[in-house]
Write a protein that holds these residues in place. Structure first.
Motif, mmCIF file in Angstrom:
data_model
loop_
_atom_site.group_PDB
_atom_site.id
_atom_site.type_symbol
_atom_site.label_atom_id
_atom_site.label_comp_id
_atom_site.label_asym_id
_atom_site.label_seq_id
_atom_site.Cartn_x
_atom_site.Cartn_y
_atom_site.Cartn_z
ATOM 1 N N SER A 150 -5.325 1.165 -1.640
ATOM 2 C CA SER A 150 -4.068 1.828 -2.018
ATOM 3 C C SER A 150 -4.292 3.127 -2.784
ATOM 4 C CB SER A 150 -3.218 0.878 -2.872
ATOM 5 O OG SER A 150 -3.814 0.652 -4.135
ATOM 6 N N LEU A 151 -5.526 3.369 -3.253
ATOM 7 C CA LEU A 151 -5.820 4.595 -3.996
ATOM 8 C C LEU A 151 -6.210 5.755 -3.083
ATOM 9 C CD1 LEU A 151 -7.899 3.022 -6.912
ATOM 10 C CD2 LEU A 151 -5.530 3.842 -7.020
ATOM 11 N N ILE A 152 -6.446 5.499 -1.805
ATOM 12 C CA ILE A 152 -6.866 6.550 -0.878
ATOM 13 C C ILE A 152 -5.854 7.696 -0.787
ATOM 14 C CG2 ILE A 152 -7.363 7.068 1.553
ATOM 15 C CD1 ILE A 152 -8.720 4.353 1.779
ATOM 16 N N PRO A 153 -4.530 7.431 -0.752
ATOM 17 C CA PRO A 153 -3.564 8.540 -0.671
ATOM 18 C C PRO A 153 -3.667 9.546 -1.814
ATOM 19 C CG PRO A 153 -2.500 6.484 -0.074
ATOM 20 C CD PRO A 153 -3.860 6.123 -0.608
ATOM 21 N N LEU A 154 -4.298 9.163 -2.925
ATOM 22 C CA LEU A 154 -4.476 10.093 -4.044
ATOM 23 C C LEU A 154 -5.195 11.356 -3.588
ATOM 24 C CD1 LEU A 154 -4.398 10.655 -7.156
ATOM 25 C CD2 LEU A 154 -6.657 9.560 -7.261
ATOM 26 N N TYR A 155 -6.178 11.196 -2.719
ATOM 27 C CA TYR A 155 -6.959 12.340 -2.240
ATOM 28 C C TYR A 155 -6.070 13.353 -1.528
ATOM 29 C CZ TYR A 155 -10.067 15.059 0.765
ATOM 30 O OH TYR A 155 -10.693 16.089 1.415
ATOM 31 N N PHE A 156 -5.211 12.855 -0.643
ATOM 32 C CA PHE A 156 -4.359 13.746 0.144
ATOM 33 C C PHE A 156 -3.265 14.365 -0.729
ATOM 34 C CE2 PHE A 156 -6.168 10.613 3.008
ATOM 35 C CZ PHE A 156 -6.644 11.408 4.037
ATOM 36 N N GLY A 157 -2.756 13.596 -1.680
ATOM 37 C CA GLY A 157 -1.716 14.118 -2.550
ATOM 38 C C GLY A 157 -2.207 15.193 -3.489
ATOM 39 N N MET A 158 -3.441 15.056 -3.968
ATOM 40 C CA MET A 158 -3.984 16.009 -4.935
ATOM 41 C C MET A 158 -4.418 17.328 -4.297
ATOM 42 S SD MET A 158 -3.797 14.998 -8.060
ATOM 43 C CE MET A 158 -5.068 15.904 -8.954
ATOM 44 N N ILE A 168 0.855 -1.186 0.000
ATOM 45 C CA ILE A 168 0.000 0.000 0.000
ATOM 46 C C ILE A 168 0.894 1.241 0.000
ATOM 47 C CG2 ILE A 168 -1.559 1.400 1.439
ATOM 48 C CD1 ILE A 168 -2.989 -1.185 2.224
ATOM 49 N N VAL A 169 1.992 1.182 0.752
ATOM 50 C CA VAL A 169 2.962 2.281 0.745
ATOM 51 C C VAL A 169 3.640 2.369 -0.622
ATOM 52 C CG1 VAL A 169 5.071 3.192 1.775
ATOM 53 C CG2 VAL A 169 3.347 2.115 3.231
ATOM 54 N N PHE A 170 3.993 1.223 -1.199
ATOM 55 C CA PHE A 170 4.580 1.209 -2.541
ATOM 56 C C PHE A 170 3.627 1.871 -3.538
ATOM 57 C CE2 PHE A 170 8.034 -1.126 -1.110
ATOM 58 C CZ PHE A 170 8.859 -1.589 -2.129
ATOM 59 N N ALA A 171 2.333 1.594 -3.406
ATOM 60 C CA ALA A 171 1.350 2.182 -4.317
ATOM 61 C C ALA A 171 1.322 3.698 -4.181
ATOM 62 C CB ALA A 171 -0.039 1.607 -4.027
ATOM 63 N N SER A 172 1.494 4.198 -2.955
ATOM 64 C CA SER A 172 1.512 5.655 -2.761
ATOM 65 C C SER A 172 2.717 6.278 -3.462
ATOM 66 C CB SER A 172 1.527 5.999 -1.265
ATOM 67 O OG SER A 172 2.795 5.748 -0.680
ATOM 68 N N VAL A 173 3.825 5.538 -3.517
ATOM 69 C CA VAL A 173 5.003 6.027 -4.245
ATOM 70 C C VAL A 173 4.695 6.075 -5.741
ATOM 71 C CG1 VAL A 173 7.419 5.585 -4.808
ATOM 72 C CG2 VAL A 173 6.584 5.151 -2.488
ATOM 73 N N LEU A 174 3.988 5.066 -6.240
ATOM 74 C CA LEU A 174 3.570 5.076 -7.649
ATOM 75 C C LEU A 174 2.654 6.265 -7.935
ATOM 76 C CD1 LEU A 174 2.801 1.309 -8.429
ATOM 77 C CD2 LEU A 174 4.643 2.698 -9.382
ATOM 78 N N ILE A 175 1.707 6.516 -7.045
ATOM 79 C CA ILE A 175 0.804 7.659 -7.209
ATOM 80 C C ILE A 175 1.606 8.952 -7.242
ATOM 81 C CG2 ILE A 175 -1.020 9.021 -6.098
ATOM 82 C CD1 ILE A 175 -2.157 6.366 -5.020
ATOM 83 N N ALA A 176 2.576 9.047 -6.337
ATOM 84 C CA ALA A 176 3.406 10.249 -6.264
ATOM 85 C C ALA A 176 4.186 10.459 -7.560
ATOM 86 C CB ALA A 176 4.358 10.159 -5.076
ATOM 87 N N LYS A 177 4.756 9.376 -8.112
ATOM 88 C CA LYS A 177 5.595 9.502 -9.300
ATOM 89 C C LYS A 177 4.779 9.683 -10.579
ATOM 90 C CE LYS A 177 9.405 7.252 -9.851
ATOM 91 N NZ LYS A 177 10.383 8.331 -9.635
ATOM 92 N N VAL A 189 -13.939 3.408 -0.562
ATOM 93 C CA VAL A 189 -13.507 4.803 -0.416
ATOM 94 C C VAL A 189 -12.415 5.114 -1.441
ATOM 95 C CG1 VAL A 189 -12.340 6.462 1.091
ATOM 96 C CG2 VAL A 189 -14.114 4.967 2.026
ATOM 97 N N GLY A 190 -11.452 4.205 -1.581
ATOM 98 C CA GLY A 190 -10.366 4.406 -2.544
ATOM 99 C C GLY A 190 -10.874 4.487 -3.972
ATOM 100 N N VAL A 191 -11.810 3.611 -4.328
ATOM 101 C CA VAL A 191 -12.372 3.607 -5.684
ATOM 102 C C VAL A 191 -13.149 4.898 -5.940
ATOM 103 C CG1 VAL A 191 -14.022 2.472 -7.214
ATOM 104 C CG2 VAL A 191 -12.453 1.096 -5.840
ATOM 105 N N ILE A 192 -13.902 5.346 -4.946
ATOM 106 C CA ILE A 192 -14.658 6.594 -5.094
ATOM 107 C C ILE A 192 -13.715 7.783 -5.286
ATOM 108 C CG2 ILE A 192 -16.145 8.248 -3.863
ATOM 109 C CD1 ILE A 192 -17.509 5.774 -2.567
ATOM 110 N N ILE A 193 -12.632 7.806 -4.525
ATOM 111 C CA ILE A 193 -11.642 8.882 -4.659
ATOM 112 C C ILE A 193 -11.064 8.885 -6.078
ATOM 113 C CG2 ILE A 193 -9.306 9.580 -3.973
ATOM 114 C CD1 ILE A 193 -10.072 8.742 -1.095
ATOM 115 N N ALA A 194 -10.722 7.705 -6.584
ATOM 116 C CA ALA A 194 -10.172 7.606 -7.938
ATOM 117 C C ALA A 194 -11.209 8.041 -8.970
ATOM 118 C CB ALA A 194 -9.720 6.177 -8.216
ATOM 119 N N PHE A 195 -12.451 7.597 -8.794
ATOM 120 C CA PHE A 195 -13.522 7.944 -9.726
ATOM 121 C C PHE A 195 -13.772 9.453 -9.745
ATOM 122 C CE2 PHE A 195 -18.051 8.799 -10.511
ATOM 123 C CZ PHE A 195 -18.176 8.271 -11.792
#
Length: 230
Positions: free
Chosen positions: A163-171, A66-75, A212-218
């Motif tokens: 793993s998609l939840i961090p997208l919300y905080f990053g954006m 899940i942390v690795f996924a946040s790095v992918l989101i960041a990059k 929650v993660g899917v909704i954030i991505a959507f």
């Protein structure tokens, strides 16, 4: 969409991710062996059945990737906004929604595959090590291994959504640190395991967080046309 996925993979050269995942699996195996060995000696963590072993392995793998996924989101997403390179992408004759959807789909796909393979690899390595150097006072059979791998599938799928939840905080402020730090908070909740409060093994909670993660991505994809890239 497939063409966009291929372009994203070429653009970001995910070799670093593969190497990181391999190293992480080796380290996770060593940590799991050490923790279970200490648990057997001290009795701090109850490891009395093979299910307990696989729960510990599953939680460890999910927390790590899940942390690795946040790095992918960041990059793949956040840094594009931060460095303004997203403006170049948005100048292409391709829908913004498709561009962002391809990035998030790639992240989810990589995370799903990595979670599944890593669960199998770490569990398999532990079983092999245990057969030569007994760590637990019971045998892990092939049928038990296959059964537990199948039982991990719902948690792997749920963790992909989580793993998609961090997208919300990053954006919010296009912040890489916020993306990665928020993943640690997500891990603290989703992967918390205590015999009395086993949140990590409570599938309704995992499904809820995945939703929650899917909704954030959507919502991120749907609102991208109005997103300020500057």
């Amino acid at each position: 969409m497939v063409h966009l996925l291929k372009l994203e993979m070429k653009k970001f050269n995910l070799g670093w991710y593969v190497k990181g995942a391999i190293i992480a699996n080796i380290i996770l195996t060593a940590i799991v062996c050490f923790v279970i060995y200490i648990a057997q000696s001290e009795g701090d963590i109850p490891i009395s059945t093979y299910q307990d072993v696989y729960v510990l392995i599953g939680v460890s793998v999910r927390a790590t990737f899940i942390v690795f996924a946040s790095v992918l989101i960041a990059k793949l997403v956040i840094e594009e906004y931060k460095n303004k390179t997203i403006l170049i992408l948005f100048s292409y004759p391709v829908s913004r929604k498709k561009l962002i959807a391809s990035k998030l789909t790639l992240i989810a796909f990589i995370t799903l595959i990595t979670l599944m393979l890593s669960n199998i690899i770490v569990a398999g390595l532990f079983s092999i090590i245990n057969s030569y150097f007994p760590i637990v006072p019971f045998t892990l059979t092939t049928n038990q291994f296959i059964g537990e791998v199948i039982n991990m599938i719902p948690f792997v799928i749920a963790s992909t959504g989580i793993s998609l939840i961090p997208l919300y905080f990053g954006m919010r402020n296009h912040s890489v640190p916020a993306t990665i730090c928020s993943s640690l908070l997500v891990v603290a909740i989703a992967c918390y395991y205590n015999p009395e409060i086993p949140l990590a093994a409570f599938i309704p909670l995992q499904i809820g967080l995945a939703a929650v993660g899917v909704i954030i991505a959507f919502r991120g994809i749907r609102n991208i046309e109005n997103e300020d890239a500057m």
